[in-house]
Design an enzyme around this catalytic site. Structure first.
Site, short mmCIF file in Angstrom:
data_model
loop_
_atom_site.label_atom_id
_atom_site.label_comp_id
_atom_site.label_asym_id
_atom_site.label_seq_id
_atom_site.Cartn_x
_atom_site.Cartn_y
_atom_site.Cartn_z
N MET A 20 0.85 -1.20 0.00
CA MET A 20 0.00 0.00 0.00
C MET A 20 0.88 1.24 0.00
SD MET A 20 -2.95 -1.14 2.74
CE MET A 20 -1.81 -1.98 3.85
N GLN A 73 7.76 -4.72 -4.76
CA GLN A 73 6.76 -4.60 -5.83
C GLN A 73 7.10 -3.46 -6.78
OE1 GLN A 73 2.64 -2.98 -5.71
NE2 GLN A 73 2.01 -5.12 -5.83
N CYS A 103 -3.08 -1.53 -9.27
CA CYS A 103 -3.33 -0.19 -8.74
C CYS A 103 -4.35 0.54 -9.61
CB CYS A 103 -2.04 0.61 -8.66
SG CYS A 103 -2.32 2.30 -8.06
N HIS A 172 -7.21 -9.12 -6.23
CA HIS A 172 -8.19 -8.28 -5.54
C HIS A 172 -9.52 -8.45 -6.26
CE1 HIS A 172 -9.41 -4.69 -3.17
NE2 HIS A 172 -10.29 -4.60 -4.16
N ARG A 230 -6.33 -2.77 3.68
CA ARG A 230 -6.87 -1.66 4.47
C ARG A 230 -7.17 -2.02 5.93
NH1 ARG A 230 -11.76 -0.05 0.86
NH2 ARG A 230 -11.57 -2.25 0.33
#
EC number: 1.3.1.-
Length: 332
Positions: A20, A73, A103, A172, A230
């Site tokens: 993140m 990453q 992203c 995701h 998150r």
């Protein structure tokens, strides 16, 4: 059965810390590692920034022995730049190189990087193959279901990425168009996992915010592990809480106010050491709401923490919270 990425043993049902931006830095990763994260990834690193030797991109290469296994990453839209970036990253000796194809933010995706490459699957496959062929390290990928509702080609994409040599895939359960809205669709993630052609570990990502949900999704969707993003912000305890619940069916006691302050202070001090006082004080603000979530009558302290630009003032506020908790003036 243990989940492995090449010779990296991640245990039976690994929990991964999602990469993140402005969150998964070394101070935060240190706390997540202590609290049970099995595999962590750095913030994503721009290939163009790294090739230009941009300070922010270079700093993100900082990894430490205690973090292992750790993946770095990378993201970008130019295949040759990504190849050069892979060579630079390999020299820093991470355990894994991860490619960000997920992203969704405009400045990344609309330049054809991150989730933007989901509009050009042949290029995505070609770029991945080039990166795999450039490095001796295992290459993994994080991506989304597709660009939008009409392009959810993830099952075919997973096969093609596996065929060119990736060794794990994190998905995701949303499209790029969804951003972080709506509910993550784990049915498609399960479809990848249950595809008889798929041999690599498949990690699910999206909406896991409690031990109960982790256990339910583990049983229902049959993934090899879960990537948490998150829900870990300001709450690194979630990894051990899930592990304990998976093992025993029981909840660990929640962190006390003193525990929360202790971790928040450590996080702050490590951040000051790693990135300097101004950035540390500013970037910690996104964590405080979660560190102190659910505490009644906490609004005034929260406002103090997120509006202060002075390090000593923040330290004083955190000390005051502990002092008032000891006096019984603040309770969970």
């Amino acid at each position: 059965m243990s989940v492995k990425i090449r010779n990296i043993d991640l245990g039976d049902f690994p929990l991964l810390l999602a990469p993140m931006e402005d969150v998964s830095d070394p101070p935060f990763r240190a706390l997540c590692k202590e609290n049970g994260a099995d595999l962590m990834y750095t913030e994503f690193i721009s290939s163009e920034g790294l090739i230009r030797d941009a300070a922010k991109s270079v700093q993100k290469l900082d990894i430490y022995e205690y973090e292992r296994p750790i993946g770095i990453q990378i993201f970008g839209s130019d295949i040759e730049s990504m190849r050069k970036t892979t060579e630079i990253v390999e020299r820093t000796n991470p355990d894994i190189i991860d490619i960000n194809y997920g992203c969704p933010v405009k400045k990344v995706a609309c330049k054809g990087a991150g989730a933007g490459i989901l509009q050009d699957i042949p290029k995505m496959v070609e770029m991945t193959k080039e990166i795999v062929n450039t490095t001796k390290l295992p290459v993994t990928v994080k991506t989304r279901l597709g660009w939008d509702e009409n392009t959810k080609y993830i099952t075919e994409v997973a096969e093609r990425l596996q065929d060119v040599g990736i060794e794990a895939l994190s998905v995701h359960g949303r499209t790029r168009k969804q951003m972080y809205k709506g509910e993550a669709d784990w049915d498609l993630i399960a479809e990848i996992k249950n595809n008889p052609r798929i041999r690599i570990p498949i990690f699910g990502n999206g909406d896991i915010d409690s031990p109960e949900k982790a256990v339910a999704y583990k049983a229902k969707y049959n993934v090899d592990g879960i990537m948490i993003g998150r829900a870990s912000i300001g709450y690194p305890w979630i990894f051990n809480e899930i592990k304990h619940f998976v093992k025993t069916g029981e909840h660990l006691p929640p962190p006390s106010i003193a525990d929360r302050v202790h971790i928040a202070k450590r996080h702050l001090e490590m951040s000051v050491e790693w990135k300097g006082e101004i950035l540390a004080v500013n970037e910690m603000k996104r964590h405080y709401s979660n560190y102190f979530k659910g505490i009644p009558h906490f609004k005034d302290y929260r406002i103090k923490l997120v509006t202060s630009f002075d390090l000593n003032e923040v330290r004083d506020t955190l000390d005051e919270i502990v002092w008032n908790a000891e006096k019984g003036l603040i309770t969970l």
